[in-house]
Design a protein around this motif. Structure first.
Motif, PDB file in Angstrom:
ATOM      1  N   TYR A  12       0.850  -1.194   0.000  1.00 55.95           N
ATOM      2  CA  TYR A  12       0.000   0.000   0.000  1.00 55.95           C
ATOM      3  C   TYR A  12       0.877   1.233   0.000  1.00 55.95           C
ATOM      4  N   GLU A  13       0.739   2.067  -1.005  1.00 57.98           N
ATOM      5  CA  GLU A  13       1.513   3.298  -1.151  1.00 57.98           C
ATOM      6  C   GLU A  13       3.015   3.052  -1.039  1.00 57.98           C
ATOM      7  N   GLY A  14       3.484   1.967  -1.632  1.00 56.35           N
ATOM      8  CA  GLY A  14       4.914   1.667  -1.664  1.00 56.35           C
ATOM      9  C   GLY A  14       5.468   0.983  -0.439  1.00 56.35           C
ATOM     10  N   TYR A  15       4.625   0.695   0.545  1.00 51.77           N
ATOM     11  CA  TYR A  15       5.066   0.033   1.776  1.00 51.77           C
ATOM     12  C   TYR A  15       4.277  -1.251   1.989  1.00 51.77           C
ATOM     13  N   LEU A  16       4.958  -2.255   2.523  1.00 51.11           N
ATOM     14  CA  LEU A  16       4.296  -3.498   2.866  1.00 51.11           C
ATOM     15  C   LEU A  16       3.555  -3.289   4.179  1.00 51.11           C
ATOM     16  N   ARG A  17       2.253  -3.493   4.170  1.00 50.59           N
ATOM     17  CA  ARG A  17       1.420  -3.274   5.360  1.00 50.59           C
ATOM     18  C   ARG A  17       0.788  -4.592   5.798  1.00 50.59           C
ATOM     19  N   VAL A  23     -13.033  -7.317   6.925  1.00 44.08           N
ATOM     20  CA  VAL A  23     -14.446  -6.985   7.064  1.00 44.08           C
ATOM     21  C   VAL A  23     -15.078  -7.112   5.685  1.00 44.08           C
ATOM     22  N   GLU A  24     -15.994  -8.029   5.526  1.00 44.37           N
ATOM     23  CA  GLU A  24     -16.684  -8.266   4.261  1.00 44.37           C
ATOM     24  C   GLU A  24     -15.693  -8.282   3.099  1.00 44.37           C
ATOM     25  N   ASP A  25     -15.729  -7.299   2.206  1.00 44.96           N
ATOM     26  CA  ASP A  25     -14.844  -7.266   1.038  1.00 44.96           C
ATOM     27  C   ASP A  25     -13.675  -6.310   1.215  1.00 44.96           C
ATOM     28  N   SER A  26     -13.271  -6.066   2.460  1.00 50.93           N
ATOM     29  CA  SER A  26     -12.197  -5.112   2.728  1.00 50.93           C
ATOM     30  C   SER A  26     -11.214  -5.661   3.749  1.00 50.93           C
ATOM     31  N   PHE A  27      -9.998  -5.127   3.688  1.00 53.85           N
ATOM     32  CA  PHE A  27      -8.982  -5.386   4.703  1.00 53.85           C
ATOM     33  C   PHE A  27      -8.871  -4.153   5.581  1.00 53.85           C
ATOM     34  N   ILE A  28      -8.463  -4.365   6.825  1.00 54.48           N
ATOM     35  CA  ILE A  28      -8.147  -3.261   7.714  1.00 54.48           C
ATOM     36  C   ILE A  28      -6.640  -3.305   7.945  1.00 54.48           C
ATOM     37  N   GLU A  34      -3.497   4.766  13.001  1.00 56.00           N
ATOM     38  CA  GLU A  34      -4.835   4.932  12.443  1.00 56.00           C
ATOM     39  C   GLU A  34      -5.167   3.699  11.620  1.00 56.00           C
ATOM     40  N   PHE A  35      -6.416   3.316  11.627  1.00 58.79           N
ATOM     41  CA  PHE A  35      -6.845   2.146  10.877  1.00 58.79           C
ATOM     42  C   PHE A  35      -7.502   2.582   9.581  1.00 58.79           C
ATOM     43  N   LEU A  36      -7.183   1.874   8.518  1.00 63.68           N
ATOM     44  CA  LEU A  36      -7.673   2.210   7.198  1.00 63.68           C
ATOM     45  C   LEU A  36      -8.351   0.994   6.586  1.00 63.68           C
ATOM     46  N   LEU A  37      -9.520   1.201   6.025  1.00 68.34           N
ATOM     47  CA  LEU A  37     -10.280   0.159   5.347  1.00 68.34           C
ATOM     48  C   LEU A  37      -9.951   0.222   3.863  1.00 68.34           C
ATOM     49  N   PRO A  39     -10.180  -1.896  -0.030  1.00 70.31           N
ATOM     50  CA  PRO A  39     -10.855  -2.979  -0.741  1.00 70.31           C
ATOM     51  C   PRO A  39      -9.897  -4.133  -1.041  1.00 70.31           C
ATOM     52  N   LYS A  40     -10.355  -5.351  -0.830  1.00 72.31           N
ATOM     53  CA  LYS A  40      -9.520  -6.537  -1.068  1.00 72.31           C
ATOM     54  C   LYS A  40      -9.068  -6.647  -2.515  1.00 72.31           C
ATOM     55  N   GLN A  41      -9.922  -6.305  -3.456  1.00 72.38           N
ATOM     56  CA  GLN A  41      -9.617  -6.483  -4.875  1.00 72.38           C
ATOM     57  C   GLN A  41      -8.596  -5.469  -5.385  1.00 72.38           C
ATOM     58  N   ALA A  42      -8.348  -4.402  -4.667  1.00 72.08           N
ATOM     59  CA  ALA A  42      -7.501  -3.312  -5.157  1.00 72.08           C
ATOM     60  C   ALA A  42      -6.003  -3.576  -4.995  1.00 72.08           C
ATOM     61  N   PHE A  43      -5.624  -4.552  -4.174  1.00 74.27           N
ATOM     62  CA  PHE A  43      -4.213  -4.772  -3.870  1.00 74.27           C
ATOM     63  C   PHE A  43      -3.871  -6.254  -3.921  1.00 74.27           C
ATOM     64  N   PRO A  44      -2.661  -6.575  -4.392  1.00 76.24           N
ATOM     65  CA  PRO A  44      -2.222  -7.972  -4.303  1.00 76.24           C
ATOM     66  C   PRO A  44      -1.996  -8.346  -2.838  1.00 76.24           C
ATOM     67  N   VAL A  45      -2.308  -9.576  -2.502  1.00 76.32           N
ATOM     68  CA  VAL A  45      -2.202 -10.058  -1.128  1.00 76.32           C
ATOM     69  C   VAL A  45      -1.039 -11.045  -1.043  1.00 76.32           C
TER      70      VAL A  45
END
Length: 55
Positions: A12-17, A23-28, A34-37, A39-45
């Motif tokens: 995420y933004e050049g850093y491994l998070r 939560v449903e179709d999202s990662f936290i 700070e916690f950020l929600l 979308p699962k489909q937007a980033f490689p896991v």
């Protein structure tokens, strides 16, 4: 707040998070207390096996 570590990582933004929960179709993820929600489909896991050196 106690979050459950799920052993997944996203780039995420050049850093491994580390994913702290799902939560449903999202990662936290946590960024600077700070916690950020996101979308699962937007980033490689990745898992720890994906990130370990091989060879």
């Amino acid at each position: 707040m106690n979050m459950i570590i799920v052993g997944l990582y996203i780039l995420y933004e050049g850093y491994l998070r580390e994913v702290v929960s799902e939560v449903e179709d999202s990662f936290i993820i946590e960024i600077e207390n700070e916690f950020l929600l996101v979308p699962k489909q937007a980033f490689p896991v990745y898992t720890l096996n994906d990130l370990s050196a091989t060879g």
